[in-house]
Design a protein around this motif. Structure first.
Motif, PDB file in Angstrom:
ATOM      1  N   GLY A   1      -4.224   5.151  -3.383  1.00 48.52           N
ATOM      2  CA  GLY A   1      -3.913   4.053  -2.277  1.00 48.52           C
ATOM      3  C   GLY A   1      -4.713   2.855  -1.910  1.00 48.52           C
ATOM      4  O   GLY A   1      -4.313   2.068  -0.919  1.00 48.52           O
ATOM      5  N   VAL A   2      -5.799   2.806  -2.578  1.00 48.75           N
ATOM      6  CA  VAL A   2      -6.662   1.660  -2.451  1.00 48.75           C
ATOM      7  C   VAL A   2      -6.800   0.801  -3.756  1.00 48.75           C
ATOM      8  O   VAL A   2      -6.872   1.318  -4.642  1.00 48.75           O
ATOM      9  N   ALA A   3      -6.586  -0.539  -3.307  1.00 43.74           N
ATOM     10  CA  ALA A   3      -6.097  -1.567  -4.333  1.00 43.74           C
ATOM     11  C   ALA A   3      -7.314  -2.048  -4.995  1.00 43.74           C
ATOM     12  O   ALA A   3      -7.355  -2.945  -5.772  1.00 43.74           O
ATOM     13  N   HIS A   4      -8.634  -1.883  -4.329  1.00 51.46           N
ATOM     14  CA  HIS A   4      -9.692  -2.375  -4.894  1.00 51.46           C
ATOM     15  C   HIS A   4     -10.854  -1.395  -5.431  1.00 51.46           C
ATOM     16  O   HIS A   4     -10.677  -0.350  -5.018  1.00 51.46           O
ATOM     17  N   TYR A   5     -11.907  -2.274  -5.883  1.00 50.76           N
ATOM     18  CA  TYR A   5     -13.017  -1.283  -6.278  1.00 50.76           C
ATOM     19  C   TYR A   5     -13.798  -1.038  -5.147  1.00 50.76           C
ATOM     20  O   TYR A   5     -13.793  -1.859  -4.054  1.00 50.76           O
ATOM     21  N   ARG A   6     -14.661   0.091  -5.258  1.00 52.51           N
ATOM     22  CA  ARG A   6     -15.767   0.532  -3.970  1.00 52.51           C
ATOM     23  C   ARG A   6     -16.852   0.847  -4.636  1.00 52.51           C
ATOM     24  O   ARG A   6     -16.994   1.933  -5.583  1.00 52.51           O
ATOM     25  N   TYR A   7     -18.018   0.319  -4.356  1.00 55.35           N
ATOM     26  CA  TYR A   7     -19.290   0.810  -4.879  1.00 55.35           C
ATOM     27  C   TYR A   7     -19.613   1.496  -3.638  1.00 55.35           C
ATOM     28  O   TYR A   7     -20.098   1.172  -2.452  1.00 55.35           O
ATOM     29  N   VAL A   8     -20.262   2.890  -4.005  1.00 56.25           N
ATOM     30  CA  VAL A   8     -20.448   4.053  -2.908  1.00 56.25           C
ATOM     31  C   VAL A   8     -22.060   4.265  -3.119  1.00 56.25           C
ATOM     32  O   VAL A   8     -22.427   4.485  -4.182  1.00 56.25           O
TER      33      VAL A   8
ATOM     34  N   ARG B   1      -4.368   0.564  11.142  1.00 50.20           N
ATOM     35  CA  ARG B   1      -4.139  -0.584  10.850  1.00 50.20           C
ATOM     36  C   ARG B   1      -4.514  -1.157   9.263  1.00 50.20           C
ATOM     37  O   ARG B   1      -3.997  -1.831   8.750  1.00 50.20           O
ATOM     38  N   ASP B   2      -5.357  -0.012   8.619  1.00 51.28           N
ATOM     39  CA  ASP B   2      -5.721  -0.269   7.376  1.00 51.28           C
ATOM     40  C   ASP B   2      -5.465   1.021   6.597  1.00 51.28           C
ATOM     41  O   ASP B   2      -6.157   1.979   6.760  1.00 51.28           O
ATOM     42  N   PRO B   3      -4.532   1.111   5.513  1.00 55.64           N
ATOM     43  CA  PRO B   3      -4.507   2.513   4.895  1.00 55.64           C
ATOM     44  C   PRO B   3      -5.517   3.005   4.263  1.00 55.64           C
ATOM     45  O   PRO B   3      -5.800   4.068   4.142  1.00 55.64           O
ATOM     46  N   SER B   4      -6.408   2.169   3.605  1.00 56.29           N
ATOM     47  CA  SER B   4      -7.461   2.655   2.743  1.00 56.29           C
ATOM     48  C   SER B   4      -8.643   3.085   3.862  1.00 56.29           C
ATOM     49  O   SER B   4      -9.213   3.905   3.502  1.00 56.29           O
ATOM     50  N   VAL B   5      -8.750   2.440   5.054  1.00 55.05           N
ATOM     51  CA  VAL B   5      -9.834   2.942   5.903  1.00 55.05           C
ATOM     52  C   VAL B   5      -9.248   4.400   6.509  1.00 55.05           C
ATOM     53  O   VAL B   5     -10.085   5.333   6.655  1.00 55.05           O
ATOM     54  N   ASP B   6      -7.858   4.449   6.895  1.00 51.40           N
ATOM     55  CA  ASP B   6      -7.448   5.684   7.535  1.00 51.40           C
ATOM     56  C   ASP B   6      -7.639   6.919   6.265  1.00 51.40           C
ATOM     57  O   ASP B   6      -7.991   7.993   6.659  1.00 51.40           O
ATOM     58  N   ARG B   7      -7.399   6.591   4.946  1.00 51.62           N
ATOM     59  CA  ARG B   7      -7.525   7.480   4.034  1.00 51.62           C
ATOM     60  C   ARG B   7      -8.982   8.009   3.794  1.00 51.62           C
ATOM     61  O   ARG B   7      -9.262   9.191   3.863  1.00 51.62           O
ATOM     62  N   ILE B   8      -9.896   7.032   3.978  1.00 55.85           N
ATOM     63  CA  ILE B   8     -11.546   7.331   4.045  1.00 55.85           C
ATOM     64  C   ILE B   8     -11.627   8.331   5.179  1.00 55.85           C
ATOM     65  O   ILE B   8     -12.360   9.499   5.079  1.00 55.85           O
ATOM     66  N   LEU B   9     -11.207   7.894   6.287  1.00 53.75           N
ATOM     67  CA  LEU B   9     -11.273   8.917   7.517  1.00 53.75           C
ATOM     68  C   LEU B   9     -10.943  10.168   7.388  1.00 53.75           C
ATOM     69  O   LEU B   9     -11.439  11.096   7.789  1.00 53.75           O
ATOM     70  N   LEU B  10      -9.707  10.227   6.707  1.00 52.18           N
ATOM     71  CA  LEU B  10      -9.063  11.539   6.191  1.00 52.18           C
ATOM     72  C   LEU B  10      -9.868  12.421   5.422  1.00 52.18           C
ATOM     73  O   LEU B  10     -10.038  13.617   5.704  1.00 52.18           O
ATOM     74  N   ASP B  11     -10.277  11.637   4.532  1.00 49.18           N
ATOM     75  CA  ASP B  11     -11.171  12.478   3.643  1.00 49.18           C
ATOM     76  C   ASP B  11     -12.623  12.987   4.336  1.00 49.18           C
ATOM     77  O   ASP B  11     -13.005  14.024   3.778  1.00 49.18           O
TER      78      ASP B  11
END
Length: 389
Positions: free
Chosen positions: A119-126, A275-285
């Motif tokens: 559900g995240v459309a961009h790359y993420r460097y962690v 407000r932002d699905p990618s943020v919500d998904r991170i918080l759920l994880d």
């Protein structure tokens, strides 16, 4: 509100207001943080793939990275969170330079690049940081923070008597599983309420059938601090005996997230911003990971008390599975197999009133110790991709 729910709400505020500036232009889209006292996860959102290089490891109070082939956006700097006091993104040749000023002595635990997906459309460097030392004097004023309020009410324990009604569970020579689980649940409720330190709720108080997902809903809707499901094991070998404790497996955690996100309003159930699905998904994880950590912490404590009471245990007594009653993403949960109802000696212990009281007293002591100990970390480092942002 549970302590875990407060962690999530604080994390929501953290993602919403700090370390979340979006670049006006460039391949670096933004920088985000998720933190507890000992670990901090830094997520750098990118328009394209990159290779990272460590310049400063943290020894001088700063972690510096170079992300090759990506351009920084404008205005990407601000306050951090947890182990990071502040951050700044700047250009460095053909790379973006990420500087993290540390609030405590820290080192890089791991770092990796995530491609678009989930559900995240961009790359993420962690980058995962872990604490290795004390506080570092600030070279600039640190952002003000609000201390967490202390929980005023007693923890709520939800006790689930397995099976019931049309579902008898496993059968022994003298009794059925649904009978011994209900008897044990009633004793455990009495033991906990006797201390005056807990509120207790049962998923069933008589011989009625309760759907598995309804049991999970009871715990979540009650804002439970701990969920414990009581069962009696069964096996084809009558010599097999001993108790065991189950917590949610990694595969089960993935199932839990999929089940939870099927509805349109799942973010509201966890009080996420939406407000932002990618943020919500991170918080759920992060919430799921915190729940797994706390469940495992309680399982270890519980097994220690069971062993200390001389209650027989299986050789591999801490197990994991994707059991339905363990799927709540925000309530620490375990399933206790109290023994094998198909073993004559275990069945005798499960049906004997005095033995049952001793067993439940050990469980109550384990719950006491769990709530006296510091909570488990918000995030764990793993190499299998679990809990990725």
């Amino acid at each position: 509100m549970t302590a875990l729910a407060f962690v999530v709400i604080c994390t929501v505020a953290l993602f919403s207001t700090r370390g979340f500036a979006w670049g006006a232009q460039g391949d670096v889209l933004g920088v985000r943080f998720g933190a507890d006292g000992d670990r901090t996860r830094v997520v750098i959102d990118l328009d394209k793939s990159t290779q990272g290089r460590v310049i400063d490891t943290g020894a001088a109070g700063r972690v510096t990275l170079a992300l090759n082939g990506v351009a920084p956006g404008r205005g990407l700097n601000g306050g951090g969170s947890g182990l990071v006091r502040s951050y700044q993104v700047s250009a460095s040749g053909g790379a973006s330079r990420i500087e993290l000023e540390l609030a405590r002595g820290s080192e890089i635990e791991r770092r990796f690049l995530l491609p678009p997906g989930d559900g995240v459309a961009h790359y993420r460097y962690v980058v995962d940081l872990k604490a290795v030392g004390g506080a570092i004097a600030a070279s600039r004023p640190a952002p003000r923070t609000t201390p967490a309020p202390r929980r005023a009410e007693r923890p709520l324990i939800v006790i689930d008597a397995g099976h019931g009604g049309k579902d008898p569970g496993a059968s022994g020579a003298l009794t059925r599983e649904k009978q011994v689980t209900l008897a044990a649940a009633l004793v455990l409720k009495t033991e906990l309420e006797r201390t005056g330190r807990y509120r207790v709720r049962l998923t069933r108080a008589d011989d009625t059938y309760v759907d598995l997902y309804r049991r999970v809903s009871i715990a979540r809707q009650s804002d439970a601090d701990l969920f414990i499901s009581l069962h009696a094991d069964a096996g084809s070998d009558p010599a097999l005996r001993g108790a065991s404790v189950y917590t949610l497996s990694e595969q089960g955690a993935g199932r839990a997230v999929r089940e939870f996100t099927r509805t349109d309003n799942w973010h509201r159930e966890l009080h996420l911003p939406g407000r932002d699905p990618s943020v919500d998904r991170i918080l759920l994880d992060m919430t799921q990971r915190a729940t797994q950590n706390r469940s495992a912490q309680f399982a270890r404590v519980l097994l220690t008390h069971l062993e200390g009471s001389d209650h027989p245990l299986l050789r591999r007594s801490h197990r994991d599975a994707g059991l339905a009653v363990l799927l709540a993403p925000d309530v620490p949960a375990v399933l206790l197999e109290m023994g094998f109802i198909t073993n004559p000696e275990d069945e005798r212990l499960l049906t004997d009133e005095r033995a049952r009281r001793r067993l439940m007293k050990s469980v109550a002591d384990g719950i006491d110790r769990y709530f006296r100990e510091p909570t488990a970390p918000l995030m764990t480092a793993s190499t299998d991709g679990a809990g990725q942002p």
